[in-house]
Design a protein around this motif. Sequence first.
Motif, mmCIF file in Angstrom:
data_model
loop_
_atom_site.group_PDB
_atom_site.id
_atom_site.type_symbol
_atom_site.label_atom_id
_atom_site.label_comp_id
_atom_site.label_asym_id
_atom_site.label_seq_id
_atom_site.Cartn_x
_atom_site.Cartn_y
_atom_site.Cartn_z
ATOM 1 N N GLU A 264 6.213 45.461 -33.282
ATOM 2 C CA GLU A 264 5.173 44.493 -32.935
ATOM 3 C C GLU A 264 3.970 44.561 -33.870
ATOM 4 O O GLU A 264 3.474 43.533 -34.338
ATOM 5 C CB GLU A 264 4.711 44.724 -31.487
ATOM 6 N N ALA A 265 3.489 45.765 -34.129
ATOM 7 C CA ALA A 265 2.229 45.901 -34.850
ATOM 8 C C ALA A 265 2.392 45.879 -36.367
ATOM 9 O O ALA A 265 1.442 45.572 -37.083
ATOM 10 C CB ALA A 265 1.542 47.202 -34.434
ATOM 11 N N CYS A 266 3.607 46.186 -36.867
ATOM 12 C CA CYS A 266 3.833 46.201 -38.313
ATOM 13 C C CYS A 266 4.945 45.239 -38.737
ATOM 14 O O CYS A 266 4.855 44.617 -39.799
ATOM 15 C CB CYS A 266 4.194 47.613 -38.776
ATOM 16 N N GLY A 267 5.990 45.121 -37.919
ATOM 17 C CA GLY A 267 7.115 44.268 -38.287
ATOM 18 C C GLY A 267 6.729 42.803 -38.411
ATOM 19 O O GLY A 267 7.038 42.147 -39.421
ATOM 20 N N HIS A 268 6.051 42.261 -37.410
ATOM 21 C CA HIS A 268 5.654 40.851 -37.474
ATOM 22 C C HIS A 268 4.739 40.563 -38.666
ATOM 23 O O HIS A 268 4.925 39.553 -39.354
ATOM 24 C CB HIS A 268 5.000 40.421 -36.165
ATOM 25 N N PRO A 269 3.751 41.403 -38.942
ATOM 26 C CA PRO A 269 2.921 41.138 -40.125
ATOM 27 C C PRO A 269 3.664 41.281 -41.451
ATOM 28 O O PRO A 269 3.143 40.890 -42.492
ATOM 29 C CB PRO A 269 1.812 42.198 -40.013
ATOM 30 N N LEU A 270 4.890 41.839 -41.441
ATOM 31 C CA LEU A 270 5.692 41.950 -42.658
ATOM 32 C C LEU A 270 6.652 40.779 -42.830
ATOM 33 O O LEU A 270 7.412 40.744 -43.794
ATOM 34 C CB LEU A 270 6.477 43.270 -42.651
ATOM 35 N N GLU A 271 6.631 39.821 -41.918
ATOM 36 C CA GLU A 271 7.423 38.608 -42.047
ATOM 37 C C GLU A 271 6.663 37.597 -42.908
ATOM 38 O O GLU A 271 5.443 37.442 -42.776
ATOM 39 C CB GLU A 271 7.712 38.011 -40.668
ATOM 40 N N THR A 272 7.382 36.896 -43.782
ATOM 41 C CA THR A 272 6.689 35.937 -44.660
ATOM 42 C C THR A 272 6.037 34.806 -43.882
ATOM 43 O O THR A 272 5.136 34.148 -44.410
ATOM 44 C CB THR A 272 7.649 35.342 -45.703
ATOM 45 N N GLU A 273 6.446 34.592 -42.639
ATOM 46 C CA GLU A 273 5.784 33.579 -41.822
ATOM 47 C C GLU A 273 4.305 33.931 -41.649
ATOM 48 O O GLU A 273 3.457 33.031 -41.572
ATOM 49 C CB GLU A 273 6.468 33.465 -40.462
ATOM 50 N N ALA A 274 3.982 35.232 -41.598
ATOM 51 C CA ALA A 274 2.583 35.667 -41.533
ATOM 52 C C ALA A 274 1.984 35.795 -42.926
ATOM 53 O O ALA A 274 0.829 35.416 -43.155
ATOM 54 C CB ALA A 274 2.486 37.002 -40.795
ATOM 55 N N LYS A 277 0.784 32.578 -44.707
ATOM 56 C CA LYS A 277 -0.402 31.985 -44.096
ATOM 57 C C LYS A 277 -1.634 32.874 -44.269
ATOM 58 O O LYS A 277 -2.684 32.597 -43.699
ATOM 59 C CB LYS A 277 -0.145 31.749 -42.606
ATOM 60 N N ASN A 278 -1.461 33.958 -45.056
ATOM 61 C CA ASN A 278 -2.542 34.929 -45.273
ATOM 62 C C ASN A 278 -3.063 35.459 -43.940
ATOM 63 O O ASN A 278 -4.262 35.678 -43.766
ATOM 64 C CB ASN A 278 -3.682 34.286 -46.073
ATOM 65 N N ALA A 279 -2.130 35.682 -42.998
ATOM 66 C CA ALA A 279 -2.484 36.143 -41.652
ATOM 67 C C ALA A 279 -1.890 37.509 -41.376
ATOM 68 O O ALA A 279 -1.373 37.772 -40.292
ATOM 69 C CB ALA A 279 -1.994 35.133 -40.612
ATOM 70 N N VAL A 397 0.097 42.388 -28.794
ATOM 71 C CA VAL A 397 -0.318 42.628 -30.169
ATOM 72 C C VAL A 397 -0.865 41.337 -30.753
ATOM 73 O O VAL A 397 -0.415 40.251 -30.411
ATOM 74 C CB VAL A 397 0.862 43.156 -31.020
ATOM 75 N N ASN A 398 -1.841 41.464 -31.626
ATOM 76 C CA ASN A 398 -2.346 40.343 -32.415
ATOM 77 C C ASN A 398 -1.685 40.426 -33.782
ATOM 78 O O ASN A 398 -2.031 41.302 -34.583
ATOM 79 C CB ASN A 398 -3.867 40.437 -32.551
ATOM 80 N N PRO A 399 -0.712 39.538 -34.080
ATOM 81 C CA PRO A 399 0.033 39.654 -35.341
ATOM 82 C C PRO A 399 -0.859 39.557 -36.576
ATOM 83 O O PRO A 399 -0.568 40.165 -37.598
ATOM 84 C CB PRO A 399 1.016 38.480 -35.283
ATOM 85 N N GLY A 400 -1.943 38.798 -36.480
ATOM 86 C CA GLY A 400 -2.799 38.629 -37.635
ATOM 87 C C GLY A 400 -3.550 39.885 -38.018
ATOM 88 O O GLY A 400 -3.794 40.148 -39.199
ATOM 89 N N THR A 401 -3.918 40.689 -37.031
ATOM 90 C CA THR A 401 -4.687 41.912 -37.295
ATOM 91 C C THR A 401 -3.875 43.180 -37.092
ATOM 92 O O THR A 401 -4.262 44.248 -37.562
ATOM 93 C CB THR A 401 -5.916 41.970 -36.380
ATOM 94 N N GLY A 402 -2.767 43.083 -36.358
ATOM 95 C CA GLY A 402 -1.970 44.270 -36.037
ATOM 96 C C GLY A 402 -2.527 45.072 -34.886
ATOM 97 O O GLY A 402 -2.006 46.147 -34.564
ATOM 98 N N GLU A 403 -3.573 44.582 -34.219
ATOM 99 C CA GLU A 403 -4.145 45.302 -33.082
ATOM 100 C C GLU A 403 -3.170 45.265 -31.912
ATOM 101 O O GLU A 403 -2.648 44.206 -31.568
ATOM 102 C CB GLU A 403 -5.474 44.677 -32.683
#
Length: 479
Positions: A264-274, A277-279, A397-403
């Motif tokens: 949740e906190a690292c995998g989603h932010p490692l997807e190109t979908e994020a 979008k610079n998110a 989790v907040n995918p943009g921040t990883g919180e």
Amino acid sequence: MIKTVKLFKVTRNNLIQGKTMLNENTVAKILEYGLQQGADFTEVFVEDSVASSINLLDQKIEEINSSNSFGIGVRLLYGNEAYYGYSSDSDEANLLKLTGNLGQSQKEGESGDMQSLQPQSIEDIHHIAVNPETVSKSERVELLRELDNKTRNHGDDIQQVTVNMSEKKRSVLIANSEGLWAEDSRNYSRMRLSAVAEKGDGPQTAAESPGVLGGYEFFQDLNLEELAENAAQSALRMAAAGYIDGGKMPVILGNGFGGVIFHEACGHPLETEAIRKNASPFCEKIGKRVGQSILTAIDDGTIANKWGSCNVDDEGTPTQKTILIENGILNNYLSDRIGADQVGISRTGSARRESYKFAPVSRMRNTFIAPGPHEIEEMLRSIKFGLYAKKMGGGSVNPGTGEFNFAVQEGYAIRNGKIAEPVRGATLIGKGFDVLSQISMIADDLDLAAGMCGAASGWVPTTVGQPTLKIDSILVGGR
């Protein structure tokens, strides 16, 4: 940007059973018509799914469900903009109208070159030993009752038991204007067991939810005694537990479903979908250190019969093993067609969708932290006071921040290098990017656990996992 046009939403009640794929000529017409609308790329996704489930609650069959779903999704790409629509009406004229309506969102341009459709050879690495269609409903019900009884046998403090068996077969066709024609079949089987125990201070719930990409042999091979014991004893221990005092402290995170935090906190932010979008905190970090040298993280869609595996992704790209982080260095992202093109990396076979009602985006498959060299006793000896989070529960989790904020389903205090009393109500709070650098010790007991992941393209089966590991410092919330 994905703009979705939903047209011709009708049910499949009058559709002939077994009518799974569209006529090749019809598919070719749709693809070519999309190019005539000025699209750079056109894709057709056809799905025929059959799903069933049985739910046993309080020793009674609460419900038996079965459903069929059939539909067609059409996607037009204009650069990195996607226009998507779907229908469960397979009439050729209606599908051409749908394609035309999608194209009306753009200025008409010159038609691209339509490539002739060529069947793609797909290696099926997910063997099915027992066809679910050959097994009676009564056999399934008896299996659920047996698991229920074994769970209740752990004592009168077990107040409630819920057992659910779910199965699904997805048959898909993916075709595109580059000449791809790929057909694949995916069979999912999963058992969910929930036990509720109470010992005077409120009920406590523990759950086990194993699943595979495979047939009915999964249920026949399940160790029911072990499954029942794990759920029942976890609930009983937590029902008798006190509470932990919160604060920053070292935490030993148990193997298997403990990997949900990385997911949740690292995998989603490692997807190109994020990333596109610079998110994501991982933007422009490839080649840079994001964790200690002991840390290697992998997303692998090729593991035979694992819940999150696939032969090809939902764009028809063969699946692969993707090393995300290697020895603490960020190595790659998870990508779909749009993400790969926009970010400038190769496709990783990670485009996934819940059904024909969703356009595909980059998603995780089987995501885990690789084994390390440490012993759990070594981790314990290094901690004077901390938390052993044996099993994780749900969280946000907040995918943009990883919180993130995750509940600990089963936890224990660590005192003077030893596992001490059970504690309830603990939560782990932090940022995924920050936590990576705090992982200092990793054991060699890698385990994987099945789960469902929700994102822009709906809910898809994913596997999370890790060995037991030590986080040097993280905020633990108490009562």
